[in-house]
Design an enzyme around this catalytic site. Structure first.
Site, short mmCIF file in Angstrom:
data_model
loop_
_atom_site.label_atom_id
_atom_site.label_comp_id
_atom_site.label_asym_id
_atom_site.label_seq_id
_atom_site.Cartn_x
_atom_site.Cartn_y
_atom_site.Cartn_z
N LYS A 45 0.82 -1.22 0.00
CA LYS A 45 0.00 0.00 0.00
C LYS A 45 0.85 1.27 0.00
O LYS A 45 0.42 2.31 -0.51
CB LYS A 45 -0.97 -0.01 1.19
CG LYS A 45 -1.87 -1.25 1.24
CD LYS A 45 -2.62 -1.52 -0.06
CE LYS A 45 -3.04 -2.97 -0.17
NZ LYS A 45 -3.49 -3.39 -1.50
N GLU A 71 -2.53 7.59 8.11
CA GLU A 71 -3.25 8.51 7.21
C GLU A 71 -4.27 9.31 8.00
O GLU A 71 -4.75 8.84 9.04
CB GLU A 71 -4.10 7.67 6.24
CG GLU A 71 -3.60 7.54 4.86
CD GLU A 71 -4.53 6.64 4.04
OE1 GLU A 71 -4.00 6.02 3.14
OE2 GLU A 71 -5.74 6.54 4.31
N HIS A 100 -16.30 -4.91 6.30
CA HIS A 100 -15.45 -4.92 5.11
C HIS A 100 -15.84 -5.96 4.07
O HIS A 100 -15.09 -6.23 3.15
CB HIS A 100 -13.97 -5.02 5.47
CG HIS A 100 -13.55 -3.89 6.37
ND1 HIS A 100 -13.61 -2.58 5.97
CD2 HIS A 100 -13.12 -3.88 7.65
CE1 HIS A 100 -13.23 -1.81 6.96
NE2 HIS A 100 -12.93 -2.57 8.00
N ARG A 121 -7.47 -7.52 -10.05
CA ARG A 121 -8.17 -8.75 -10.46
C ARG A 121 -9.55 -8.36 -10.97
O ARG A 121 -9.94 -7.20 -10.88
CB ARG A 121 -8.36 -9.65 -9.23
CG ARG A 121 -9.13 -8.92 -8.14
CD ARG A 121 -9.58 -9.76 -6.98
NE ARG A 121 -10.52 -9.04 -6.14
CZ ARG A 121 -10.21 -8.24 -5.14
NH1 ARG A 121 -8.95 -8.04 -4.83
NH2 ARG A 121 -11.15 -7.62 -4.45
C1 MV4 Z 1 -10.09 4.57 5.21
C2 MV4 Z 1 -11.26 5.06 5.82
C3 MV4 Z 1 -11.24 6.34 6.30
N1 MV4 Z 1 -10.11 7.08 6.21
N2 MV4 Z 1 -9.01 5.34 5.15
C4 MV4 Z 1 -11.61 0.14 4.35
C5 MV4 Z 1 -11.26 -0.69 3.18
C6 MV4 Z 1 -9.95 -0.23 2.71
N3 MV4 Z 1 -9.85 -0.33 1.30
C7 MV4 Z 1 -9.89 1.19 3.16
N4 MV4 Z 1 -10.92 1.35 4.15
C8 MV4 Z 1 -11.11 2.54 4.75
N5 MV4 Z 1 -10.03 3.35 4.70
C9 MV4 Z 1 -9.03 6.55 5.65
N6 MV4 Z 1 -7.94 7.30 5.58
C10 MV4 Z 1 -12.36 4.24 5.91
C11 MV4 Z 1 -12.29 2.96 5.41
C12 MV4 Z 1 -13.46 2.17 5.64
C13 MV4 Z 1 -14.28 1.74 4.63
C14 MV4 Z 1 -13.98 2.02 3.32
C15 MV4 Z 1 -14.78 1.57 2.33
C16 MV4 Z 1 -15.91 0.82 2.65
C17 MV4 Z 1 -16.21 0.52 3.94
C18 MV4 Z 1 -15.40 0.97 4.95
C19 MV4 Z 1 -15.75 0.67 6.25
C20 MV4 Z 1 -14.95 1.10 7.21
C21 MV4 Z 1 -13.82 1.85 6.93
#
Ligand code: MV4
Length: 446
Positions: free
Chosen positions: A116, A200, A235, A292
């Site tokens: 990442k 972050e 998730h 993918r």
């Molecule tokens: C985050 C976020 C808030 N702020 N990053 C969850 C999946 C991964 N791909 C990244 N995710 C998140 N990253 C920052 N800086 C909130 C999430 C997140 C989230 C993102 C997409 C869909 C559902 C989620 C549920 C909880 C947190």
């Protein structure tokens, strides 16, 4: 074109790939574990090879057994589907060393996007927006506190080798940081074999909006618009739709251009998805790339008319993209409900025998599944048994069509998430498009 492809997967995605291969005149080889001998992908493929016992490590993750099956059947290429070996750069390399085409990106693109921090570094260079955060891994507590104060609270600690939301820690104050930092490192080591984490700024209740990209081996990259995947539980995506209720043509263009630039930054040459978070003010930030074909690809197929698996196979063979960006038009609205063999209240897996099965049909209804009457859902793998996808002219009509299709769906003998989806289709916030990543939590609390 390829004459024969081996599909290194199971379940609905194996069938999905077989269907496109048939339409392209490509012979198919199914591989299966001893638990999957009655699976529809085995029956529908031209040939099949048992690759080991039920546990994934001995079968669908068993690289030697899969390569042997490809050699035994003279398959020229391997399609990895999603999950299992689909994002394993070492597997892609082994395929190529054995003279078998891996239907996916290069091992190099997968490595950059799989880490990442290197993914963030690659996309920053081409001007893709990301949330403020550390440029390198953070290795000690004092440094973590210092950078978190610079970024400003709340912050989120993520594993460099993580992804898909696993192993993240949200931290609201400097006092809570040391503990969260140490736990995050330990969990990253246990979960991903690498303790490195980065920090972050945390974006509260975002939308999860992702852009589908198509790329060929000649440097051409286009996008197929967005999918909104904000309806998630722990998730795991539950419902996906295209287009998103937050995207304007301007936002789609900006996100699409960012996604294409990010793909070009890693010389990407297959189908893939750029995940973005969209905040309340419609600012978007790159999160990660999935290298993918994804579970939710059908919603994009329904609104664009593009067969994403077909383009992925053509690209792997070395064909040039047959579409330009101007050819891609978003038509109508599509919604996908993931049907899992789970209790629809507790979400615990419910494997067992399906005693009666009827899938919905009619205009604008698509079911991607692999189960049938008297099939026994096995406990060894993911509980997804079907994806119900609808397409209609408008979002309102798509919701009504989905509710109608869910009513027609009969899966007797096991519990499924169909009742949960019926509730969501009747939910006022969902109907009004008032959704973000905390939607399910709020619904479950109701
Ligand atoms: C985050 C976020 C808030 N702020 N990053 C969850 C999946 C991964 N791909 C990244 N995710 C998140 N990253 C920052 N800086 C909130 C999430 C997140 C989230 C993102 C997409 C869909 C559902 C989620 C549920 C909880 C947190």
């Amino acid at each position: 074109m390829f004459h024969k492809i081996l599909i290194a997967n199971r379940g609905e995605i194996a069938l999905r790939i077989i269907r496109t291969c048939k339409e392209m005149g490509i012979k198919t080889v199914a591989v299966y574990s001893s638990a999957d001998s009655e699976s529809l992908h085995v029956k529908l493929a031209d040939e099949s090879v048992c690759i080991g016992p039920a546990p994934s490590l001995s079968s669908y993750l068993n690289i030697n057994a899969i390569i042997s099956a490809a050699e035994l059947t003279d398959a020229e290429a391997i399609h990895p589907g999603y999950g299992f070996l689909s994002e394993n750069p070492r597997f892609a390399e082994i395929c190529e060393k054995c003279g078998i085409t891996f239907i996916g990106p290069t091992a190099e693109s997968m490595r950059i996007m799989g880490d990442k921090i290197s993914a963030r570094q690659a996309v920053i260079k081409v001007g893709v927006p990301i949330l403020p955060g550390t440029k390198e891994g953070v290795h000690d507590v004092n440094e973590a506190v210092k950078v978190a104060k610079e970024i400003g609270f709340p912050v989120i600690i993520k594993a460099t080798a993580g992804g898909g939301g696993r192993g993240m820690k949200i931290v609201h104050s400097p006092a809570a940081l040391p503990n969260a930092f140490m736990t995050a490192r330990t969990e990253a080591q246990t979960g991903f074999g690498n303790p490195e984490v980065y920090i972050e700024r945390y974006c509260e209740n975002p939308r999860h909006v992702e852009i589908q990209v198509l790329a060929d081996k000649h440097g051409n990259v286009i996008h197929l618009g967005e999918r909104d995947c904000s309806i998630q539980r722990r998730h795991q995506k539950v419902i996906e739709e295209a287009p998103s209720t937050v995207t304007t043509p301007e936002l789609r263009k900006a996100m699409g251009e960012a996604a294409v630039a990010a793909a070009k930054a890693v010389n990407y040459n297959s189908v893939g998805t750029m995940e973005f978070l969209v905040d309340k003010n419609n600012n978007f930030f790159f999160m990660e790339m999935n290298t993918r074909v994804q579970v939710e690809h059908p919603v994009t197929e329904m609104v664009t008319g593009v067969d994403i698996v077909k383009e992925q196979i053509r690209s792997a063979y070395g064909e040039k993209l047959r579409y330009t960006q101007d050819d891609i038009k978003i038509k109508g609205h599509a919604i996908e409900c993931r049907i899992n063999a789970e209790d629809s209240v507790k979400f615990t897996p419910c494997p067992g025998k399906i005693t009666d099965h009827h899938t919905p049909g009619g205009l604008g209804v698509r079911v991607d599944s692999f189960v049938y009457t008297n099939y026994s859902v096995v406990p060894h793998y993911d509980s997804l048994i079907a994806k119900l996808i609808v397409h209609a002219d408008t979002r309102d009509e798509a919701i009504k069509r989905m509710a109608r299709a869910l009513d027609e769906y009969i899966v007797d003998g096991i519990k499924t998430t169909i009742p949960f989806h019926k509730r969501i289709m009747a939910n006022k916030d969902f109907i009004e498009g008032n959704i973000d990543t905390s939607f399910i939590e709020r619904l479950v609390l109701e």
